[in-house]
Write a protein that holds these residues in place. Structure first.
Motif, PDB file in Angstrom:
ATOM      1  N   ILE A  11      -0.155  -0.893 -38.780  1.00 33.39           N
ATOM      2  CA  ILE A  11      -1.519  -0.390 -38.682  1.00 33.39           C
ATOM      3  C   ILE A  11      -1.542   1.068 -39.140  1.00 33.39           C
ATOM      4  N   ALA A  12      -2.438   1.370 -40.064  1.00 32.84           N
ATOM      5  CA  ALA A  12      -2.593   2.748 -40.540  1.00 32.84           C
ATOM      6  C   ALA A  12      -3.472   3.522 -39.573  1.00 32.84           C
ATOM      7  N   VAL A  13      -3.007   4.700 -39.185  1.00 34.75           N
ATOM      8  CA  VAL A  13      -3.724   5.554 -38.232  1.00 34.75           C
ATOM      9  C   VAL A  13      -3.682   6.994 -38.755  1.00 34.75           C
ATOM     10  N   PRO A  14      -4.668   7.819 -38.396  1.00 34.89           N
ATOM     11  CA  PRO A  14      -4.620   9.222 -38.828  1.00 34.89           C
ATOM     12  C   PRO A  14      -3.393   9.955 -38.289  1.00 34.89           C
ATOM     13  N   ASP A  15      -2.973   9.610 -37.070  1.00 32.65           N
ATOM     14  CA  ASP A  15      -1.740  10.131 -36.489  1.00 32.65           C
ATOM     15  C   ASP A  15      -1.351   9.194 -35.347  1.00 32.65           C
ATOM     16  N   ARG A  67      -2.496   8.216 -46.574  1.00 36.58           N
ATOM     17  CA  ARG A  67      -3.694   9.062 -46.635  1.00 36.58           C
ATOM     18  C   ARG A  67      -4.746   8.411 -47.539  1.00 36.58           C
ATOM     19  N   ARG A  68      -4.310   7.883 -48.679  1.00 32.04           N
ATOM     20  CA  ARG A  68      -5.239   7.211 -49.589  1.00 32.04           C
ATOM     21  C   ARG A  68      -5.826   5.963 -48.940  1.00 32.04           C
ATOM     22  N   PHE A  69      -4.988   5.188 -48.274  1.00 33.57           N
ATOM     23  CA  PHE A  69      -5.435   3.941 -47.650  1.00 33.57           C
ATOM     24  C   PHE A  69      -6.474   4.220 -46.571  1.00 33.57           C
ATOM     25  N   GLY A  73     -10.850   3.420 -46.329  1.00 36.91           N
ATOM     26  CA  GLY A  73     -11.526   2.778 -45.209  1.00 36.91           C
ATOM     27  C   GLY A  73     -12.382   3.738 -44.404  1.00 36.91           C
ATOM     28  N   GLY A  74     -12.734   4.872 -44.974  1.00 33.62           N
ATOM     29  CA  GLY A  74     -13.579   5.826 -44.273  1.00 33.62           C
ATOM     30  C   GLY A  74     -12.863   6.580 -43.173  1.00 33.62           C
ATOM     31  N   GLY A  75     -11.525   6.646 -43.229  1.00 37.01           N
ATOM     32  CA  GLY A  75     -10.745   7.381 -42.247  1.00 37.01           C
ATOM     33  C   GLY A  75     -10.459   6.615 -40.969  1.00 37.01           C
ATOM     34  N   ARG A  76     -10.895   5.346 -40.896  1.00 36.64           N
ATOM     35  CA  ARG A  76     -10.717   4.557 -39.673  1.00 36.64           C
ATOM     36  C   ARG A  76      -9.320   3.954 -39.582  1.00 36.64           C
ATOM     37  N   HIS A  77      -8.851   3.757 -38.339  1.00 37.83           N
ATOM     38  CA  HIS A  77      -7.651   2.973 -38.108  1.00 37.83           C
ATOM     39  C   HIS A  77      -7.881   1.578 -38.703  1.00 37.83           C
ATOM     40  N   ARG A  78      -6.871   1.025 -39.388  1.00 35.23           N
ATOM     41  CA  ARG A  78      -7.031  -0.336 -39.885  1.00 35.23           C
ATOM     42  C   ARG A  78      -5.681  -0.941 -40.263  1.00 35.23           C
TER      43      ARG A  78
END
Length: 262
Positions: A11-15, A67-69, A73-78
């Motif tokens: 899962i991609a997360v900002p941090d 960061r690109r991914f 997605g508008g900066g959302r976790h996904r």
């Protein structure tokens, strides 16, 4: 069968600061390993049935793929990808090629970790598929980019079991090809309480992957939920969804909803 286990969902997360401690405290997930690198900060959290959740955060590089991914997605976790362990990666590559699916980012140069990916634009699944041939646990590798656990494991109770990951797809033919024919998942047909067709794929180890036909060609495909095998003590409202499950939401923490037994 080319795959012997569904290993983890990434899962991609900002941090890591929100999702990581929550997974540890609420679900009892145990820190496995983590590393900070230019292209990504990656950590894995282990659950009760040898399935993991991997958190991917942007690394220090401005062109980090995470960061690109996230930006797309508008900066959302996904969700970013699902990873499967295979016994013979050359065979899996051949199975994909025979069905007209061209693997990407193929790297067979290192015996300890040989990997390839199937892009969602080529599969239509709505998520990236990674398959890996390796007998090593990344947590055992020495590295100067490794970091210690930045939060404590929960002191009491067992980690929740991750029983399945659920994805919605426009057609069940695609997952039958990728998850069944290429990765060798054992398929079991079913219908949701609302009458939608679905297929549950299972391997010798790890969680199952459940796919449900959306019936709406305009609906985006992709991973929607993570299903637990035991109900943790969550102080979160949950709505019944059928099959003895309730949906807690949690899109702002995990980028997917969490399905718990009722």
């Amino acid at each position: 069968m080319t795959a012997h286990a569904f290993d983890h969902i990434a899962i991609a997360v900002p941090d890591w600061a929100r999702a990581g401690p929550w997974l540890a405290d609420a679900l009892g997930g145990r820190w496995g390993h983590g590393a900070r690198m230019p292209h990504m900060d990656v950590c894995q959290i282990h659950f009760g049935n040898d399935t993991r959740i991997e958190l991917l955060a942007p690394g220090s590089a401005p062109d980090s793929f995470v960061r690109r991914f996230l930006a797309q997605g508008g900066g959302r976790h996904r969700p970013h990808h699902l990873t499967f362990k295979v016994d013979d990666i050359e065979r899996t590559l051949a199975e994909a090629g025979a069905r007209g699916i061209g693997p990407i980012l193929v790297n067979l140069a290192h015996d300890v970790w040989r990997e390839a990916f199937l892009h969602p634009r080529d599969t239509g699944l709505g998520f990236l598929v990674q398959f890996v041939q390796s007998s090593l646990d990344p947590a055992t590798l020495e590295s100067d980019v490794r970091v210690p656990a930045p939060w404590p494991d929960r002191a009491h109770g067992d980690a929740a079991d991750i029983e399945f990951v659920l994805a919605r797809v426009p057609s069940l033919d695609v997952p039958r090809t990728v998850l069944g024919d290429v990765l060798g998942g054992k398929a079991e047909e079913f219908r949701t309480p609302g009458g939608e067709p679905g297929v549950c794929f299972s391997w010798a180890h790890g969680a199952r992957v459940v796919v449900v036909g959306s019936g709406d060609p305009g609906e985006a495909a992709g991973v929607r939920s993570i299903g637990l095998g035991s109900s943790p003590e969550l102080d979160i409202p949950a709505a019944p969804v059928g099959h003895g499950l309730a949906d807690t939401g949690l899109l702002d923490v995990l980028g997917v909803s969490l399905l718990v037994p009722v």
